[in-house]
Design a protein around this motif. Structure first.
Motif, PDB file in Angstrom:
ATOM      1  N   TRP A  85       0.810  -1.212   0.000  1.00 18.86           N
ATOM      2  CA  TRP A  85       0.000   0.000   0.000  1.00 18.86           C
ATOM      3  C   TRP A  85       0.843   1.262   0.000  1.00 18.86           C
ATOM      4  O   TRP A  85       0.481   2.253  -0.638  1.00 18.86           O
ATOM      5  N   SER A  86       1.952   1.258   0.716  1.00 16.35           N
ATOM      6  CA  SER A  86       2.749   2.481   0.865  1.00 16.35           C
ATOM      7  C   SER A  86       3.183   3.031  -0.484  1.00 16.35           C
ATOM      8  O   SER A  86       3.055   4.229  -0.740  1.00 16.35           O
ATOM      9  N   ALA A  87       3.667   2.181  -1.369  1.00 13.66           N
ATOM     10  CA  ALA A  87       4.109   2.643  -2.688  1.00 13.66           C
ATOM     11  C   ALA A  87       2.919   3.024  -3.563  1.00 13.66           C
ATOM     12  O   ALA A  87       2.929   4.058  -4.236  1.00 13.66           O
ATOM     13  N   ALA A  88       1.877   2.203  -3.551  1.00 18.06           N
ATOM     14  CA  ALA A  88       0.717   2.445  -4.422  1.00 18.06           C
ATOM     15  C   ALA A  88      -0.022   3.724  -4.048  1.00 18.06           C
ATOM     16  O   ALA A  88      -0.397   4.512  -4.920  1.00 18.06           O
ATOM     17  N   ILE A  89      -0.214   3.945  -2.754  1.00 18.39           N
ATOM     18  CA  ILE A  89      -0.958   5.132  -2.317  1.00 18.39           C
ATOM     19  C   ILE A  89      -0.175   6.406  -2.603  1.00 18.39           C
ATOM     20  O   ILE A  89      -0.722   7.381  -3.114  1.00 18.39           O
ATOM     21  N   GLN A  90       1.125   6.393  -2.314  1.00 16.17           N
ATOM     22  CA  GLN A  90       1.932   7.587  -2.582  1.00 16.17           C
ATOM     23  C   GLN A  90       2.001   7.897  -4.071  1.00 16.17           C
ATOM     24  O   GLN A  90       2.062   9.063  -4.462  1.00 16.17           O
ATOM     25  N   LYS A  91       1.990   6.865  -4.906  1.00 21.23           N
ATOM     26  CA  LYS A  91       2.085   7.073  -6.348  1.00 21.23           C
ATOM     27  C   LYS A  91       0.773   7.593  -6.942  1.00 21.23           C
ATOM     28  O   LYS A  91       0.772   8.451  -7.820  1.00 21.23           O
ATOM     29  N   ALA A  92      -0.359   7.098  -6.444  1.00 22.91           N
ATOM     30  CA  ALA A  92      -1.645   7.391  -7.073  1.00 22.91           C
ATOM     31  C   ALA A  92      -2.403   8.568  -6.471  1.00 22.91           C
ATOM     32  O   ALA A  92      -3.267   9.143  -7.129  1.00 22.91           O
TER      33      ALA A  92
END
Length: 116
Positions: free
Chosen positions: A63-70
């Motif tokens: 989640w950490s990477a996906a949320i920060q990216k999107a």
């Protein structure tokens, strides 16, 4: 439960657990209840509701990477969360509802609005 509102803050922090290290993503959301409500008094609007939706990285989801990216501050979102709610009260009396997130997505309502 479904949480709808605008992201006011994204915070990612590492966690040390008994099973090893992971990452917690905290998404702070405010629902100002600006959409049409049925059954309320004309001209009245309830106080904004503050949420913190917490996502923990796992073997299945990063989640950490996906949320920060999107996502970023100001995005209007729909979040799917567990029904269990914890309450945190700040020193100034502001109440934040803490929920464990299941999924996070953009609200389609803004995109569907007519631009007259």
């Amino acid at each position: 439960m479904i949480v709808r509102g605008i992201i006011t803050h994204l915070h990612v922090t590492p966690l040390a657990t008994k099973r090893g290290s992971t990452t917690l993503s905290a998404v702070r959301v405010i629902d100002d209840h600006s959409r049409a409500q049925h059954g309320g008094q004309p001209g009245s609007r309830p106080s904004p509701t503050r949420y913190e939706i917490q996502f923990v990285d796992s073997k299945l989801f990063q989640w950490s990477a996906a949320i920060q990216k999107a996502f970023s501050n100001g995005d209007e979102i729909l979040a799917y969360a567990e029904d269990e709610i914890r309450v945190r009260t700040a020193d100034d009396g502001a109440v934040t509802l803490i929920v464990h997130g299941i999924d996070l997505g953009h609200s389609s309502q803004s995109a569907a609005q007519r631009q007259d």
